[in-house]
Every structure is written in C-alpha cells, then in structure tokens.
Design a protein around this motif. Structure first.
Motif, PDB file in Angstrom:
ATOM      1  N   ILE A  99     -36.732  -9.682 -41.282  1.00 37.88           N
ATOM      2  CA  ILE A  99     -37.364 -10.639 -40.365  1.00 37.88           C
ATOM      3  C   ILE A  99     -36.642 -10.687 -39.020  1.00 37.88           C
ATOM      4  O   ILE A  99     -37.271 -10.761 -37.978  1.00 37.88           O
ATOM      5  N   VAL A 100     -35.304 -10.631 -39.064  1.00 38.72           N
ATOM      6  CA  VAL A 100     -34.496 -10.548 -37.837  1.00 38.72           C
ATOM      7  C   VAL A 100     -33.517  -9.385 -37.998  1.00 38.72           C
ATOM      8  O   VAL A 100     -33.373  -8.841 -39.097  1.00 38.72           O
ATOM      9  N   GLU A 101     -32.813  -9.038 -36.913  1.00 42.80           N
ATOM     10  CA  GLU A 101     -31.968  -7.842 -36.979  1.00 42.80           C
ATOM     11  C   GLU A 101     -30.578  -8.093 -37.579  1.00 42.80           C
ATOM     12  O   GLU A 101     -30.021  -7.217 -38.226  1.00 42.80           O
ATOM     13  N   GLU A 102     -30.011  -9.288 -37.357  1.00 42.91           N
ATOM     14  CA  GLU A 102     -28.635  -9.515 -37.806  1.00 42.91           C
ATOM     15  C   GLU A 102     -28.573 -10.151 -39.206  1.00 42.91           C
ATOM     16  O   GLU A 102     -29.544 -10.771 -39.646  1.00 42.91           O
ATOM     17  N   GLY A 103     -27.414  -9.994 -39.859  1.00 44.00           N
ATOM     18  CA  GLY A 103     -27.137 -10.764 -41.077  1.00 44.00           C
ATOM     19  C   GLY A 103     -27.390 -10.045 -42.393  1.00 44.00           C
ATOM     20  O   GLY A 103     -27.526 -10.698 -43.434  1.00 44.00           O
ATOM     21  N   TRP A 104     -27.422  -8.703 -42.374  1.00 37.54           N
ATOM     22  CA  TRP A 104     -27.752  -7.990 -43.610  1.00 37.54           C
ATOM     23  C   TRP A 104     -26.572  -7.249 -44.237  1.00 37.54           C
ATOM     24  O   TRP A 104     -26.703  -6.717 -45.358  1.00 37.54           O
ATOM     25  N   ASP A 105     -25.447  -7.189 -43.537  1.00 39.03           N
ATOM     26  CA  ASP A 105     -24.345  -6.318 -43.975  1.00 39.03           C
ATOM     27  C   ASP A 105     -23.924  -6.534 -45.433  1.00 39.03           C
ATOM     28  O   ASP A 105     -23.806  -5.574 -46.193  1.00 39.03           O
ATOM     29  N   ASN A 106     -23.701  -7.791 -45.813  1.00 44.42           N
ATOM     30  CA  ASN A 106     -23.163  -8.036 -47.159  1.00 44.42           C
ATOM     31  C   ASN A 106     -24.089  -7.543 -48.256  1.00 44.42           C
ATOM     32  O   ASN A 106     -23.676  -6.803 -49.157  1.00 44.42           O
ATOM     33  N   PRO A 117     -30.582   3.605 -52.725  1.00 46.58           N
ATOM     34  CA  PRO A 117     -30.936   3.850 -51.319  1.00 46.58           C
ATOM     35  C   PRO A 117     -31.883   2.780 -50.773  1.00 46.58           C
ATOM     36  O   PRO A 117     -32.724   2.259 -51.507  1.00 46.58           O
ATOM     37  N   VAL A 118     -31.708   2.455 -49.489  1.00 48.16           N
ATOM     38  CA  VAL A 118     -32.512   1.398 -48.862  1.00 48.16           C
ATOM     39  C   VAL A 118     -33.320   1.971 -47.684  1.00 48.16           C
ATOM     40  O   VAL A 118     -32.775   2.676 -46.838  1.00 48.16           O
ATOM     41  N   ILE A 119     -34.602   1.646 -47.666  1.00 50.59           N
ATOM     42  CA  ILE A 119     -35.492   2.072 -46.576  1.00 50.59           C
ATOM     43  C   ILE A 119     -35.880   0.846 -45.753  1.00 50.59           C
ATOM     44  O   ILE A 119     -36.283  -0.177 -46.320  1.00 50.59           O
ATOM     45  N   LEU A 120     -35.758   0.951 -44.437  1.00 45.50           N
ATOM     46  CA  LEU A 120     -36.247  -0.128 -43.564  1.00 45.50           C
ATOM     47  C   LEU A 120     -37.711   0.150 -43.251  1.00 45.50           C
ATOM     48  O   LEU A 120     -38.067   1.257 -42.850  1.00 45.50           O
ATOM     49  N   VAL A 121     -38.542  -0.880 -43.441  1.00 45.40           N
ATOM     50  CA  VAL A 121     -39.967  -0.720 -43.159  1.00 45.40           C
ATOM     51  C   VAL A 121     -40.327  -1.648 -41.999  1.00 45.40           C
ATOM     52  O   VAL A 121     -39.951  -2.827 -42.014  1.00 45.40           O
ATOM     53  N   ASP A 122     -40.996  -1.135 -40.994  1.00 43.83           N
ATOM     54  CA  ASP A 122     -41.513  -1.905 -39.866  1.00 43.83           C
ATOM     55  C   ASP A 122     -40.424  -2.305 -38.857  1.00 43.83           C
ATOM     56  O   ASP A 122     -40.509  -1.972 -37.702  1.00 43.83           O
ATOM     57  N   ARG A 123     -39.377  -3.019 -39.317  1.00 42.13           N
ATOM     58  CA  ARG A 123     -38.370  -3.522 -38.366  1.00 42.13           C
ATOM     59  C   ARG A 123     -36.978  -2.968 -38.665  1.00 42.13           C
ATOM     60  O   ARG A 123     -36.677  -2.596 -39.801  1.00 42.13           O
ATOM     61  N   ASP A 124     -36.128  -3.011 -37.649  1.00 44.95           N
ATOM     62  CA  ASP A 124     -34.771  -2.450 -37.744  1.00 44.95           C
ATOM     63  C   ASP A 124     -33.744  -3.567 -38.004  1.00 44.95           C
ATOM     64  O   ASP A 124     -34.064  -4.754 -37.904  1.00 44.95           O
ATOM     65  N   ILE A 125     -32.498  -3.141 -38.293  1.00 44.67           N
ATOM     66  CA  ILE A 125     -31.395  -4.109 -38.375  1.00 44.67           C
ATOM     67  C   ILE A 125     -30.357  -3.723 -37.329  1.00 44.67           C
ATOM     68  O   ILE A 125     -30.367  -2.614 -36.809  1.00 44.67           O
ATOM     69  N   SER A 126     -29.449  -4.646 -37.051  1.00 49.67           N
ATOM     70  CA  SER A 126     -28.368  -4.353 -36.128  1.00 49.67           C
ATOM     71  C   SER A 126     -27.078  -4.495 -36.923  1.00 49.67           C
ATOM     72  O   SER A 126     -26.814  -5.545 -37.518  1.00 49.67           O
ATOM     73  N   THR A 127     -26.284  -3.433 -36.978  1.00 49.39           N
ATOM     74  CA  THR A 127     -25.043  -3.466 -37.757  1.00 49.39           C
ATOM     75  C   THR A 127     -24.022  -2.497 -37.177  1.00 49.39           C
ATOM     76  O   THR A 127     -24.390  -1.514 -36.537  1.00 49.39           O
ATOM     77  N   GLU A 128     -22.757  -2.784 -37.406  1.00 56.39           N
ATOM     78  CA  GLU A 128     -21.678  -1.885 -36.971  1.00 56.39           C
ATOM     79  C   GLU A 128     -21.384  -0.890 -38.082  1.00 56.39           C
ATOM     80  O   GLU A 128     -20.734   0.121 -37.878  1.00 56.39           O
ATOM     81  N   THR A 172     -41.042 -13.464 -33.058  1.00 59.48           N
ATOM     82  CA  THR A 172     -39.849 -14.107 -33.635  1.00 59.48           C
ATOM     83  C   THR A 172     -38.565 -13.691 -32.922  1.00 59.48           C
ATOM     84  O   THR A 172     -38.263 -12.499 -32.807  1.00 59.48           O
ATOM     85  N   GLU A 173     -37.818 -14.689 -32.466  1.00 63.04           N
ATOM     86  CA  GLU A 173     -36.571 -14.432 -31.762  1.00 63.04           C
ATOM     87  C   GLU A 173     -35.635 -13.555 -32.591  1.00 63.04           C
ATOM     88  O   GLU A 173     -35.497 -13.766 -33.810  1.00 63.04           O
ATOM     89  N   ASN A 174     -35.005 -12.602 -31.945  1.00 65.73           N
ATOM     90  CA  ASN A 174     -34.037 -11.688 -32.588  1.00 65.73           C
ATOM     91  C   ASN A 174     -34.656 -10.711 -33.585  1.00 65.73           C
ATOM     92  O   ASN A 174     -33.930 -10.095 -34.375  1.00 65.73           O
ATOM     93  N   SER A 175     -35.975 -10.596 -33.579  1.00 69.09           N
ATOM     94  CA  SER A 175     -36.600  -9.567 -34.415  1.00 69.09           C
ATOM     95  C   SER A 175     -36.748  -8.304 -33.564  1.00 69.09           C
ATOM     96  O   SER A 175     -36.804  -8.380 -32.329  1.00 69.09           O
ATOM     97  N   THR A 176     -36.844  -7.155 -34.217  1.00 70.14           N
ATOM     98  CA  THR A 176     -36.966  -5.893 -33.478  1.00 70.14           C
ATOM     99  C   THR A 176     -38.210  -5.853 -32.576  1.00 70.14           C
ATOM    100  O   THR A 176     -38.085  -5.493 -31.402  1.00 70.14           O
TER     101      THR A 176
END
Ligand code: AHR
Length: 326
Positions: A99-106, A117-128, A172-176
């Motif tokens: 739904i948003v890009e941040e907050g998925w690392d854990n 394995p994980v596939i992102l569908v439709d939207r991206d995430i932001s991670t280091e 939605t704010e902060n979404s891709t």
C-alpha cells in the motif's frame, strides 16, 4: 422379456455412471496444484483494484495455481500479518501489492530467512536492504505522469492558453503511483512557464475523497482552476459532480485528466466530461503466474516487468474504444 432387458441395461448404465463419477472425483482430488501462491491485496478501493483481484484469481485458475488471497482493507498492518501467515503456511511463493513504500524490511527478512521468494505486484517498496524481493510486475507510473503532463501541454497549445492553473488530487501518500505519477507530471510540465500547480491534495485513491478534495479546491480557488489532474478514475468520478454542482462544465470550463482507464471513466470521456485518461492496466495476473512458476522451478526472472499502456483523449476519436473489462 423386453422389459427385463431394459431394466438390466438401466442398471448397468447407472453403475457405469456412478463408477465414472467416482473416478472423476478421484482424479480431481488427487490433482496437485502447480504451486501454492500467497497474495496480499491492498483492498477494494477502486474499480481498478477489483479488476486486478479478479484477473489474479482467474489467472491462478488457468495456470492450476492454488491461491491464498487476503484482502488487507487498506491497512499496512493487515498486509504484514497476511505475509506472516503465508510464511507460517509455507507457501511456495509470496506476492503482494504494498500500500505504501516504506515499512516492509522486517517481514520481508522473515520471508527471506524462510527461503520463500517474494514478488511485488503493482507497487514498489523502498528499502536499503538487498535481495528482499525478486521482481516487480506493474505499471510504469512515472511514464503515466509524463503522458498526462505532455497531453496537458498539447491541450494548452491547442486552446492558446497563456496561463494554466492546475489542481492535483493525488493517490495514497507515500505509495509508488502517487510518488511517480506526480514526479512524471511535474517533470513533463516543468519547462513550460504557463503552468502553475495551485495545490496538490491527498485523495487516497478513493471516490469519497475525490469528492471532498474537489469541494475544498473549488471553495478555495473557484474559477481560477483551469485543470484537474487526478491520480485515478475513482477520485475523478467523485470530483465531477462537485464541479457541475459549482456550475462549471467539466471537460470544457475545466480540463480533466485522469489515470486508469476503467469503463466508467471511458464512458464519461466519450461524453466529453473528461478530456484525457492515461491507461493503467490492472491485468497483471498472467505475468504473476508465469513468474511464480519460474521462481518455483528455481529459474531467473526479469527484475522489472511493465505492461504496455496507452492514452485515451479528446485528441482522437474515442467513440470506438473497445470494452475495458474493469
Ligand atoms: O496502484 C494502482 C492504483 O491503485 C490505481 O491507479 C488505482 O485506481 C488503485 O487504487
């Protein structure tokens, strides 16, 4: 005698039918799914999203893939909980539309540790962090924003406009899609001195928010608004009645630019109340299933898969646009 033969024949046919049903049932029961895919969907906020869910369900069926589908009702914490359930269930592949890009690392570290394995569908995430996801299957949102901006420049030229005042209703704010559609649009109009963005306001991709935002924008900027750039059809469809209630003609007094290309918006485009709709296709199911099968087989997959998209606008004959299917 004849009656007797008929009775025996009927008995034989009945037994044959029962045996064949039993056999069919057995084959169906023992047929192994190609793989088990856990998919966390954002919610049901738009016709686009509903079409996307339907397409993924139908594609899973077609490819003989068993789908565990969870609807997060627009909440990131529900998506995180769903991914944890998929891990506990030991699915073969996880897919989700963040739904948003941040907050998925854990949670994605947990999936990685479990070897799923994980596939992102439709939207991206932001991670280091490296290697949390395998690939992204979704639209090029930046390009969609550029297409919208370039259309506006052509439209302003054709109308001989000297000043163009724009209001932007964002997703939605902060979404891709929100970030990239805005970036693409702003970059496209940046060199054109006629363009001024009066305000960008968060409409959360919802029809009800589109309505509220438009009411506020009309109250604040009144007849100085030349253009509404709305990040999806749902918000556009919410905004239009507000514009009409304020005695402006959408499509004529105010230029309306939308994104998605769902049936309802295309019908309104045909009526001349929307000027331009940039397509964003929700039909990502086939790519998702094929990618999941490759991953299960241990194959390499493309890092980014963007579908082809087009633009529908009053620059061309829109009467023949084929049914959209969402
Ligand atoms: O992420 C795609 C966007 O999300 C679509 O434009 C919008 O309609 C949906 O809710």
């Amino acid at each position: 005698m004849f009656r007797m033969i008929k009775k025996v024949l009927a008995g034989v046919l009945l037994i044959a039918a029962l045996l064949s049903t039993a056999c069919t049932k057995k084959t169906e029961e023992t047929k192994e799914p190609a793989l088990l895919l856990g998919f966390s969907q954002i919610g049901s906020e738009s016709a686009w999203r509903i079409g996307n869910t339907r397409d993924i369900e139908e594609s899973a069926d077609k490819y003989g893939i068993s789908l565990m589908l969870e609807n997060a009702n627009q909440k990131q914490e529900n998506q995180i909980a769903a991914i944890r359930r998929f891990i506990a269930y030991k699915v073969d592949v996880i897919a989700f539309s963040p739904i948003v890009e941040e907050g998925w690392d854990n949670v994605l570290m947990e999936a990685k540790d479990a070897g799923i394995p994980v596939i992102l569908v439709d939207r991206d995430i932001s991670t280091e962090k490296e290697g949390l996801t395998t690939c992204l299957i979704g639209a090029d949102f930046y390009k969609e924003g550029v297409m919208a901006g370039e259309y506006l420049i052509r439209k302003a030229d054709s109308l001989g406009m000297e000043q163009v005042n724009i209001v932007e209703i964002t997703g939605t704010e902060n979404s891709t899609p929100m970030r990239q559609r805005q970036a693409g649009f702003f970059d496209a109009i940046a060199g054109d001195e006629r363009m001024t963005v009066l305000e960008s306001i968060d409409g959360d991709f919802l029809k009800s928010r589109g309505e509220e935002c438009m009411r506020y924008l009309l109250k604040t900027y009144g007849d100085t608004i030349d253009v509404v750039f709305s990040h999806n059809d749902e918000m556009t469809l919410g905004a239009l009645p507000e514009i009409e209630a304020a005695d402006f003609a959408p499509g004529t007094d105010i230029i309306i630019i939308s994104i998605d290309g769902g049936q309802e918006a295309i019908d309104v485009l045909k009526q001349g109340k929307i000027n331009c709709v940039v397509e964003c296709t929700p039909k990502l199911g086939r790519e998702l299933m094929e990618t999941a099968l490759l991953l299960k087989a241990g194959e390499e997959v493309d890092k980014v898969i963007h579908p082809e998209e087009q633009i529908f606008s009053d620059e061309t004959d829109v009467s023949q646009i084929a049914p959209r299917g969402y």
